[in-house]
Write a protein that holds these residues in place. Structure first.
Motif, PDB file in Angstrom:
ATOM      1  N   MET A  39       0.854  -1.206   0.000  1.00  0.00           N
ATOM      2  CA  MET A  39       0.000   0.000   0.000  1.00  0.00           C
ATOM      3  C   MET A  39       0.879   1.242   0.000  1.00  0.00           C
ATOM      4  O   MET A  39       1.876   1.305   0.699  1.00  0.00           O
ATOM      5  N   LYS A  40       0.480   2.189  -0.765  1.00  0.00           N
ATOM      6  CA  LYS A  40       1.224   3.436  -0.813  1.00  0.00           C
ATOM      7  C   LYS A  40       1.097   4.172   0.502  1.00  0.00           C
ATOM      8  O   LYS A  40       0.008   4.329   1.040  1.00  0.00           O
ATOM      9  N   LYS A  41       2.215   4.604   1.050  1.00  0.00           N
ATOM     10  CA  LYS A  41       2.191   5.310   2.340  1.00  0.00           C
ATOM     11  C   LYS A  41       1.490   6.648   2.196  1.00  0.00           C
ATOM     12  O   LYS A  41       1.684   7.383   1.255  1.00  0.00           O
ATOM     13  N   ILE A  42       0.630   6.954   3.176  1.00  0.00           N
ATOM     14  CA  ILE A  42      -0.171   8.174   3.125  1.00  0.00           C
ATOM     15  C   ILE A  42       0.123   9.033   4.330  1.00  0.00           C
ATOM     16  O   ILE A  42       0.280   8.543   5.439  1.00  0.00           O
ATOM     17  N   ALA A  92      -5.008  15.174   2.496  1.00  0.00           N
ATOM     18  CA  ALA A  92      -4.342  13.895   2.244  1.00  0.00           C
ATOM     19  C   ALA A  92      -3.194  14.099   1.262  1.00  0.00           C
ATOM     20  O   ALA A  92      -3.376  14.667   0.184  1.00  0.00           O
ATOM     21  N   ARG A  93      -2.017  13.652   1.660  1.00  0.00           N
ATOM     22  CA  ARG A  93      -0.837  13.715   0.798  1.00  0.00           C
ATOM     23  C   ARG A  93      -0.137  12.364   0.815  1.00  0.00           C
ATOM     24  O   ARG A  93      -0.191  11.642   1.810  1.00  0.00           O
ATOM     25  N   ALA A 146      -5.825  13.893  -4.811  1.00  0.00           N
ATOM     26  CA  ALA A 146      -7.001  14.673  -5.191  1.00  0.00           C
ATOM     27  C   ALA A 146      -8.103  13.794  -5.746  1.00  0.00           C
ATOM     28  O   ALA A 146      -7.853  12.760  -6.380  1.00  0.00           O
ATOM     29  N   ASN A 147      -9.359  14.203  -5.508  1.00  0.00           N
ATOM     30  CA  ASN A 147     -10.545  13.591  -6.109  1.00  0.00           C
ATOM     31  C   ASN A 147     -10.559  12.067  -5.954  1.00  0.00           C
ATOM     32  O   ASN A 147     -10.757  11.318  -6.912  1.00  0.00           O
ATOM     33  N   THR A 148     -10.318  11.634  -4.741  1.00  0.00           N
ATOM     34  CA  THR A 148     -10.215  10.204  -4.455  1.00  0.00           C
ATOM     35  C   THR A 148     -11.035   9.857  -3.218  1.00  0.00           C
ATOM     36  O   THR A 148     -11.014  10.581  -2.227  1.00  0.00           O
ATOM     37  N   ILE A 196      -5.955   5.538   7.935  1.00  0.00           N
ATOM     38  CA  ILE A 196      -6.462   5.741   6.574  1.00  0.00           C
ATOM     39  C   ILE A 196      -6.123   4.553   5.691  1.00  0.00           C
ATOM     40  O   ILE A 196      -5.097   3.876   5.883  1.00  0.00           O
ATOM     41  N   ASP A 197      -7.018   4.280   4.736  1.00  0.00           N
ATOM     42  CA  ASP A 197      -6.789   3.297   3.680  1.00  0.00           C
ATOM     43  C   ASP A 197      -7.092   3.998   2.352  1.00  0.00           C
ATOM     44  O   ASP A 197      -8.239   4.357   2.073  1.00  0.00           O
ATOM     45  N   VAL A 198      -6.067   4.239   1.538  1.00  0.00           N
ATOM     46  CA  VAL A 198      -6.234   5.009   0.305  1.00  0.00           C
ATOM     47  C   VAL A 198      -7.143   4.297  -0.686  1.00  0.00           C
ATOM     48  O   VAL A 198      -7.739   4.911  -1.564  1.00  0.00           O
TER      49      VAL A 198
END
Length: 322
Positions: A1-4, A31-32, A40-42, A104-106
């Motif tokens: 998972m991409k780190k957020i 969120a970055r 964005a827009n997610t 968080i879970d992207v």
């Protein structure tokens, strides 16, 4: 998972209440990703857990949300109105300390990654009005032993009020800033060789009046262990006031400009004068580096010094707004 990374943007803005709906408080964040780029827009999955008594205490409430970030990565939601099998409006905020953990879970799933835990300091406690043992009707005249409260009090620089010495007032003269009558620490060495990571640097560049309050919150949420200037101020209890913070670059300069007047009031009220040395601010250098601004209280010179470098001869003087 991409780190957020979730960067708290406006947190605990207000308590809301509805006649036939559970209470809650507003939560806004940005969120970055690990590179500092906006997500964005997610649709993202967000989980909140309330810990009781300590930062790692038992979890007494859990809820989840699936907000959609906007073009700037910002999402808004209300803690207390997410999906949950627990009951939010039965929490007795007055009986213990509470800490909120954000995960968080992207992918908007249920594989949540914790991005931090912070103490709830003030706003939720307004919810205690529903469960308080002694309920106030809301009518001031129903109180007994009414205090003699002056109306429309105005203040001037140098007044001893609201826990400290007034060093700035707004145009009404009724609101402003005070500094503590003593230093909260002497010769403190910044943040213990820990630099600000890139996603956090832009959020502690805030300057100006009241800018230090938000910067202090960001710094302490990132560095919530150890001893450093922002944490020392935030944890100070001075004359029963608990909302102290590390001044911004401009707020620190206002204290320097009024140093003589402030020193006189401090000494007259059992405090101490400013040292002829440097004092820490909470403002990061606007160039995007991890340098924090300091100011000499000898000649007023301000300069940036590395947050990740020990600088052992600077002082801390907390301030608060009234």
């Amino acid at each position: 998972m991409k780190k957020i990374h979730i960067v708290l943007f406006i947190f605990l803005v207000s308590v809301i209440s509805f006649a036939q709906a559970p209470e809650g408080f507003n939560y806004q964040a940005v969120a970055r990703d690990a590179s500092g780029d906006i997500i964005a827009n997610t649709i993202v999955g967000v989980e909140f857990q309330l810990h009781k008594t300590t930062i790692s205490g038992s979890v007494i409430y859990t809820e989840t949300h699936s907000p959609t970030t906007n073009t700037y990565g910002v999402f808004n939601l209300i803690v207390g109105q997410g999906a949950s099998t627990d009951t939010f409006n039965t929490i007795d905020w007055a009986t213990d300390l509470y800490f909120i953990e954000t995960s968080i879970d992207v992918s908007n799933g249920s594989t949540y990654v914790s991005i931090g835990t912070t103490q709830l300091l003030s706003v939720p406690y307004a919810l205690n009005a529903k469960t308080a043992d002694n309920v106030f009707s809301g009518n001031y005249n129903d109180l007994t032993n009414l205090p003699n409260i002056p109306t429309n009090s105005t203040y001037s620089v140098g007044d001893f009020a609201h826990g400290g010495v007034v060093f700035w007032v707004d145009s009404s003269g009724q609101h402003g800033l005070v500094c503590a009558i003593t230093d909260q620490s002497s010769q403190i060495s910044s943040y213990g060789n820990r630099d600000f990571d890139a996603p956090y640097q832009e959020f502690v560049t805030g300057d100006g009046i009241y800018g230090g309050k938000m910067a202090t919150s960001f710094i302490t949420s990132y560095y919530h262990t150890g001893t450093h200037p922002a944490k020392i101020c935030q944890e100070s209890i001075i004359l029963s006031f608990r909302d102290w913070y590390l001044p911004s670059k401009e707020e620190l300069n206002l204290m320097y400009l009024n140093k003589s007047t402030i020193n006189t009031t401090c000494l007259a009220n059992g405090g101490t004068a400013f040292n002829e040395a440097t004092y820490w601010s909470s403002s990061n250098y606007t160039g995007g580096s991890s340098n924090l601004w300091l100011q000499w209280f000898t000649d007023g010179n301000q300069y940036a010094f590395g947050s990740g470098v020990d600088y052992p001869n600077s002082y801390v003087r907390a301030i608060r707004a009234f």
